[in-house]
Design a protein around this motif. Structure first.
Motif, mmCIF file in Angstrom:
data_model
loop_
_atom_site.group_PDB
_atom_site.id
_atom_site.type_symbol
_atom_site.label_atom_id
_atom_site.label_comp_id
_atom_site.label_asym_id
_atom_site.label_seq_id
_atom_site.Cartn_x
_atom_site.Cartn_y
_atom_site.Cartn_z
ATOM 1 N N ALA A 150 -5.578 -5.244 -7.505
ATOM 2 C CA ALA A 150 -4.557 -5.609 -6.524
ATOM 3 C C ALA A 150 -4.495 -4.635 -5.355
ATOM 4 O O ALA A 150 -4.194 -5.032 -4.226
ATOM 5 N N THR A 151 -4.763 -3.362 -5.594
ATOM 6 C CA THR A 151 -4.638 -2.365 -4.520
ATOM 7 C C THR A 151 -5.899 -2.260 -3.665
ATOM 8 O O THR A 151 -5.817 -1.949 -2.470
ATOM 9 N N GLN A 152 -7.060 -2.524 -4.230
ATOM 10 C CA GLN A 152 -8.315 -2.360 -3.501
ATOM 11 C C GLN A 152 -8.399 -3.170 -2.200
ATOM 12 O O GLN A 152 -8.887 -2.660 -1.183
ATOM 13 N N PRO A 153 -7.928 -4.440 -2.165
ATOM 14 C CA PRO A 153 -8.050 -5.222 -0.926
ATOM 15 C C PRO A 153 -7.299 -4.623 0.260
ATOM 16 O O PRO A 153 -7.576 -4.974 1.412
ATOM 17 N N LEU A 154 -6.352 -3.730 -0.001
ATOM 18 C CA LEU A 154 -5.585 -3.114 1.080
ATOM 19 C C LEU A 154 -6.368 -2.000 1.771
ATOM 20 O O LEU A 154 -6.098 -1.668 2.930
ATOM 21 N N ARG A 155 -7.311 -1.451 1.066
ATOM 22 C CA ARG A 155 -7.973 -0.234 1.529
ATOM 23 C C ARG A 155 -8.833 -0.447 2.778
ATOM 24 O O ARG A 155 -8.697 0.262 3.771
ATOM 25 N N GLY A 156 -9.733 -1.446 2.719
ATOM 26 C CA GLY A 156 -10.672 -1.660 3.813
ATOM 27 C C GLY A 156 -10.012 -1.932 5.154
ATOM 28 O O GLY A 156 -10.331 -1.276 6.159
ATOM 29 N N PRO A 157 -9.075 -2.905 5.213
ATOM 30 C CA PRO A 157 -8.421 -3.190 6.490
ATOM 31 C C PRO A 157 -7.681 -1.986 7.069
ATOM 32 O O PRO A 157 -7.666 -1.787 8.290
ATOM 33 N N ALA A 158 -7.058 -1.187 6.198
ATOM 34 C CA ALA A 158 -6.347 -0.002 6.677
ATOM 35 C C ALA A 158 -7.328 1.047 7.200
ATOM 36 O O ALA A 158 -7.122 1.634 8.269
ATOM 37 N N GLU A 159 -8.406 1.260 6.437
ATOM 38 C CA GLU A 159 -9.391 2.249 6.862
ATOM 39 C C GLU A 159 -10.057 1.840 8.175
ATOM 40 O O GLU A 159 -10.404 2.700 8.986
ATOM 41 N N ALA A 160 -10.212 0.542 8.402
ATOM 42 C CA ALA A 160 -10.806 0.062 9.651
ATOM 43 C C ALA A 160 -9.953 0.453 10.855
ATOM 44 O O ALA A 160 -10.457 0.564 11.974
ATOM 45 N N LYS A 161 -8.667 0.682 10.599
ATOM 46 C CA LYS A 161 -7.760 1.117 11.667
ATOM 47 C C LYS A 161 -7.589 2.639 11.672
ATOM 48 O O LYS A 161 -6.720 3.168 12.368
ATOM 49 N N GLY A 162 -8.395 3.329 10.860
ATOM 50 C CA GLY A 162 -8.308 4.786 10.804
ATOM 51 C C GLY A 162 -7.197 5.309 9.921
ATOM 52 O O GLY A 162 -6.814 6.480 10.015
ATOM 53 N N SER A 163 -6.691 4.452 9.025
ATOM 54 C CA SER A 163 -5.566 4.830 8.167
ATOM 55 C C SER A 163 -6.000 5.037 6.717
ATOM 56 O O SER A 163 -6.819 4.285 6.188
ATOM 57 N N THR A 164 -5.419 6.045 6.076
ATOM 58 C CA THR A 164 -5.656 6.292 4.651
ATOM 59 C C THR A 164 -4.429 5.912 3.818
ATOM 60 O O THR A 164 -4.247 6.399 2.709
ATOM 61 N N ASP A 165 -3.594 5.027 4.358
ATOM 62 C CA ASP A 165 -2.358 4.631 3.665
ATOM 63 C C ASP A 165 -2.606 4.093 2.263
ATOM 64 O O ASP A 165 -1.762 4.237 1.381
ATOM 65 N N PHE A 166 -3.778 3.446 2.053
ATOM 66 C CA PHE A 166 -4.042 2.784 0.775
ATOM 67 C C PHE A 166 -5.338 3.287 0.128
ATOM 68 O O PHE A 166 -5.877 2.634 -0.758
ATOM 69 N N THR A 167 -5.800 4.433 0.568
ATOM 70 C CA THR A 167 -7.044 5.011 0.057
ATOM 71 C C THR A 167 -6.750 6.045 -1.016
ATOM 72 O O THR A 167 -5.920 6.931 -0.808
ATOM 73 N N PRO A 168 -7.414 5.975 -2.179
ATOM 74 C CA PRO A 168 -7.253 7.049 -3.170
ATOM 75 C C PRO A 168 -7.945 8.315 -2.662
ATOM 76 O O PRO A 168 -9.171 8.368 -2.573
ATOM 77 N N LEU A 169 -7.154 9.314 -2.326
ATOM 78 C CA LEU A 169 -7.676 10.563 -1.764
ATOM 79 C C LEU A 169 -7.724 11.621 -2.864
ATOM 80 O O LEU A 169 -6.949 12.578 -2.874
#
Length: 357
Positions: free
Chosen positions: A304-323
């Motif tokens: 459920a969380t993975q689909p959020l990652r790519g679109p956010a990262e495309a905008k330069g955001s790590t809001d949904f990236t496991p860091l």
């Protein structure tokens, strides 16, 4: 350097009591090769690789070094899908889907447990060491590895887990303190609020088992390695310190976050995978977690969380990236992995020299 405690050196066939942590998504064959060539134990992370991907990494490491290396696997039990819990989790994330204009996903990154296929590949390529996270595989697979002469190590977060691992035939135990980045290796306990830090855990594990103990968690330079040895560990496993090396697969946004992070930037969270793992706090961690009782069982949460990652990262955001990161991100260094190993050996020698002097 003549190390006083040679247990790990002799067990693994290495020169220095340093293990490069197998960090899924970050570790590369080039990192493993460079680390092993520098006299430490390089590692492949097999937890998120397909059989073809694992074969490719084995081939690359075998071609790059004749020295010993390690391959790591997860050994989690396949989860039972709870439809109601899954639906509730997706409802909790619905606002994020709408914000990013994406449909709720059905598939996250693959995290396959060690099985007969993986065991066949291990026996084909014969790495010196195989390490496990979340316990050990079933006895039949263990016996196949042991019969082939492969050294088996595994993570423990308590002395009880360490004793269990030793009783099941593990050749060395990784004592993973609360400071460590990534997933907790816990398998007999679940309460992360009671997990001991490395300084407290290591001597108690050393006292609990006869096999060599490897300290892990918050160690990023020679000071930490020397401290681990002083606590009775036979060596140290180091992860976060390698994440800024050119060989690391750490993404650009993740690298930037690591460079900005400090000693109070990380937290244990289950919102990415369903299991507690240490990473840098970001938006989803702070708004949904860090520990959410609604998160589905590992690794279903990631679907459920993975689909959020790519679109956010495309905008330069790590809001949904496991860091993922341990508690000592400032000790990560932008230098080749092999040079980092050599630097840590020199630093450890200097600390031990001052102590002995």
């Amino acid at each position: 350097m003549k190390w006083q405690d040679r247990r790990l050196l002799d067990l693994f066939g290495i020169e220095h009591p340093i293990l490069q942590a197998p960090m899924a998504g970050v570790t590369s064959p080039q990192m493993a090769i460079a680390t092993s060539e520098a006299g430490a134990l390089g590692s492949i992370a097999g937890a998120m690789l397909t059989p073809d991907g694992l074969r490719q990494e084995f081939q690359m490491v075998k071609q790059g070094t004749a020295r010993p290396f390690n391959v790591n696997f997860f050994v989690h039990k396949a989860p039972t899908v709870d439809a109601a819990r899954d639906a509730a989790w997706r409802r909790k994330l619905a606002g994020y889907y709408e914000e990013l204009g994406v449909a709720p996903g059905t598939k996250g990154p693959s995290r396959a447990a060690f099985d007969a296929t993986a065991c066949d590949l291990v026996l084909e390529f014969m790495p010196k060491v195989v390490s496990f996270h979340f316990g050990l595989p079933d006895k039949a697979l263990m016996q196949r590895l042991k019969a082939a002469g492969i050294v088996i190590i595994a993570s423990a977060t308590t002395a009880e887990e360490a004793r269990w691992l030793e009783g099941e035939g593990t050749d060395a135990v990784i004592a993973q303190g609360a400071e460590a980045g990534g997933h907790r290796g816990m398998f007999l306990v679940e309460d992360i609020s009671r997990q001991a830090g490395t300084m407290a855990l290591v001597p108690q594990v050393v006292d609990a088992v006869k096999v060599p103990v490897i300290a892990a968690g918050g160690i990023g330079d020679g000071r930490g390695i020397a401290a681990a040895l002083a606590l009775g560990a036979a060596g140290a496993q180091i992860g976060t310190a390698f994440m800024l090396s050119p060989e690391a697969r750490t993404g650009a946004l993740h690298r930037a976050a690591l460079k900005k992070a400090n000693d109070n930037s990380t937290v244990l969270t289950n919102v990415f995978t369903g299991r507690p793992a240490r990473g840098i706090v970001n938006r989803i961690v702070s708004e949904v977690g860090p520990m959410s009782a609604e998160a589905p069982a590992f690794p279903l949460t990631a679907e459920a969380t993975q689909p959020l990652r790519g679109p956010a990262e495309a905008k330069g955001s790590t809001d949904f990236t496991p860091l993922w990161s341990g508690q000592a991100p400032t000790l990560a260094r932008e230098m080749p992995a092999g040079e980092l190993v050599k630097a840590m050996v020199r630093e450890t020698q200097a600390v031990l020299g001052r102590v002995r002097g």
